[in-house]
Design an enzyme around this catalytic site. Structure first.
Site, PDB file in Angstrom:
ATOM      1  N   LYS A  35       0.842  -1.206   0.000  1.00  0.00           N
ATOM      2  CA  LYS A  35       0.000   0.000   0.000  1.00  0.00           C
ATOM      3  C   LYS A  35       0.873   1.252   0.000  1.00  0.00           C
ATOM      4  O   LYS A  35       0.602   2.215  -0.726  1.00  0.00           O
ATOM      5  CB  LYS A  35      -0.932  -0.004   1.225  1.00  0.00           C
ATOM      6  N   GLN A  79      -4.364  -0.958   9.744  1.00  0.00           N
ATOM      7  CA  GLN A  79      -4.334  -2.320   9.211  1.00  0.00           C
ATOM      8  C   GLN A  79      -4.904  -3.315  10.222  1.00  0.00           C
ATOM      9  O   GLN A  79      -4.572  -3.274  11.408  1.00  0.00           O
ATOM     10  CB  GLN A  79      -2.890  -2.694   8.826  1.00  0.00           C
ATOM     11  N   ASP A 102     -10.879   3.080   4.116  1.00  0.00           N
ATOM     12  CA  ASP A 102     -11.126   1.641   4.143  1.00  0.00           C
ATOM     13  C   ASP A 102     -12.617   1.334   4.005  1.00  0.00           C
ATOM     14  O   ASP A 102     -12.985   0.186   3.719  1.00  0.00           O
ATOM     15  CB  ASP A 102     -10.663   1.083   5.505  1.00  0.00           C
TER      16      ASP A 102
HETATM   17  N1  GUN Z   1      -6.682  -6.530   6.529  1.00  0.00           N
HETATM   18  C1  GUN Z   1      -7.015  -7.303   5.462  1.00  0.00           C
HETATM   19  N2  GUN Z   1      -7.615  -6.554   4.525  1.00  0.00           N
HETATM   20  C2  GUN Z   1      -7.649  -5.288   4.997  1.00  0.00           C
HETATM   21  C3  GUN Z   1      -8.134  -4.058   4.463  1.00  0.00           C
HETATM   22  O1  GUN Z   1      -8.686  -3.968   3.370  1.00  0.00           O
HETATM   23  N3  GUN Z   1      -7.962  -2.974   5.258  1.00  0.00           N
HETATM   24  C4  GUN Z   1      -7.383  -3.031   6.484  1.00  0.00           C
HETATM   25  N4  GUN Z   1      -7.290  -1.921   7.203  1.00  0.00           N
HETATM   26  N5  GUN Z   1      -6.929  -4.161   7.012  1.00  0.00           N
HETATM   27  C5  GUN Z   1      -7.062  -5.278   6.262  1.00  0.00           C
END
Ligand code: GUN
Length: 285
Positions: A35, A79, A102
């Site tokens: 990311k 995350q 998100d």
């Molecule tokens: N963990 C697995 N997928 C995601 C996501 O799309 N966003 C976040 N914040 N954590 C995750």
């Protein structure tokens, strides 16, 4: 997304994304790294704040509040999963909905369900819809079967597919661990979306000939030929499914990059909305 970032930057606002990673889960570290790399490559500002696994919930909430108040931060992503002593729902509710790129905040989830388009949609399901649209898959009237009911993928996926607009208008079935006869449902699917988190659980015999198969799974399986002893695999058994499906996404390389692209898109939108609010405020003075 880089062109959009450049356009906003020329207007004086560089879209900013801050990712927060608590602890040292290796899979999370990999996702967060991807990311950060993508947002940098697109020309965004921000970066990753890495905190130790011993971080308290109050410390994390204080950080979120600081990011909420920082005008250079347009998007905040914490995350998941978080260490066990931190309640994810409390943290998600602390993020200002207009910075929740998100799409996890209850306000954004509610907007998605009602069909309001001014909120943020969870990145993975948004990426799946984008894949279907750009691949010319007609969802209208199609039998769409979503396997998995997580808040991150399964539920928002079903909500998107059922909306009365492009990429929607499907007849949606949601299957989960308590579903009595999973194969009965998957074999009816024109569009099958696997988001269960179980390695290669969906096999070719569970798929209708000609179906479109989207694999959201991110699992590992033993592989002696790899230095780590494991390799990444999806929820779909690719080799048996590929001979039955008309279209199928691989793991890795299918949905994963789309999730990141949608995160960048949400962040650009967050920056645009922030600019519009600033302009409205200036106009009302
Ligand atoms: N963990 C697995 N997928 C995601 C996501 O799309 N966003 C976040 N914040 N954590 C995750």
């Amino acid at each position: 997304m880089a062109a959009d970032v450049a356009r906003l930057s020329a207007q004086g606002v560089v879209p900013g994304l801050t990712v927060v990673l608590v602890g040292d889960d290796p899979a999370s570290a990999t996702y967060v790294g991807a990311k950060e790399k993508a947002s940098k490559a697109a020309g965004m500002q921000g970066g990753t704040i890495r905190l130790p696994a011993t971080t308290t919930q109050d410390e994390l909430l204080a950080l979120v509040e600081r990011l909420n108040a920082d005008p250079t931060v347009h998007g905040i992503l914490v995350q998941m999963p978080l260490p066990r002593h931190i309640d994810p729902d409390t943290v998600i509710r602390h993020i200002r909905p207009e910075k929740d790129v998100d799409g996890f905040h209850p306000e954004n989830v509610g907007k998605l369900l009602i069909g309001h388009t001014d909120g943020f949609v969870s990145c993975t399901p948004a990426g799946v819809i984008e894949l279907l649209l750009r691949s010319g898959v007609d969802t209208r009237g199609a039998e769409a079967v979503v396997v998995g009911r997580s808040n991150i993928v399964g539920k928002p996926m079903a909500a998107l597919l059922v909306q009365g607009r492009a990429g929607g208008d499907a007849t949606v079935t949601v299957c989960h661990s308590r579903t009595r006869d999973l194969a009965f449902h998957t074999r009816r699917a024109d569009i099958l979306i696997a988001a269960i988190g179980r390695a290669e659980m969906i096999t070719g015999d569970m798929i209708k000939p000609g179906a479109v198969v989207i694999d959201v799974g991110m699992n590992t399986k033993p592989d002696a030929s790899k230095a780590k002893g494991t390799r990444l695999c999806g929820d779909v058994h690719f080799d048996s499914a590929v001979t039955v499906a008309s279209k199928i996404t691989p793991v890795p390389g299918g949905v994963g990059p789309m999730t990141i692209a949608m995160l960048l898109r949400n962040t650009v939108r967050a920056a645009e909305l922030a600019m519009a609010r600033t302009a409205a405020l200036a106009g009302s003075r």
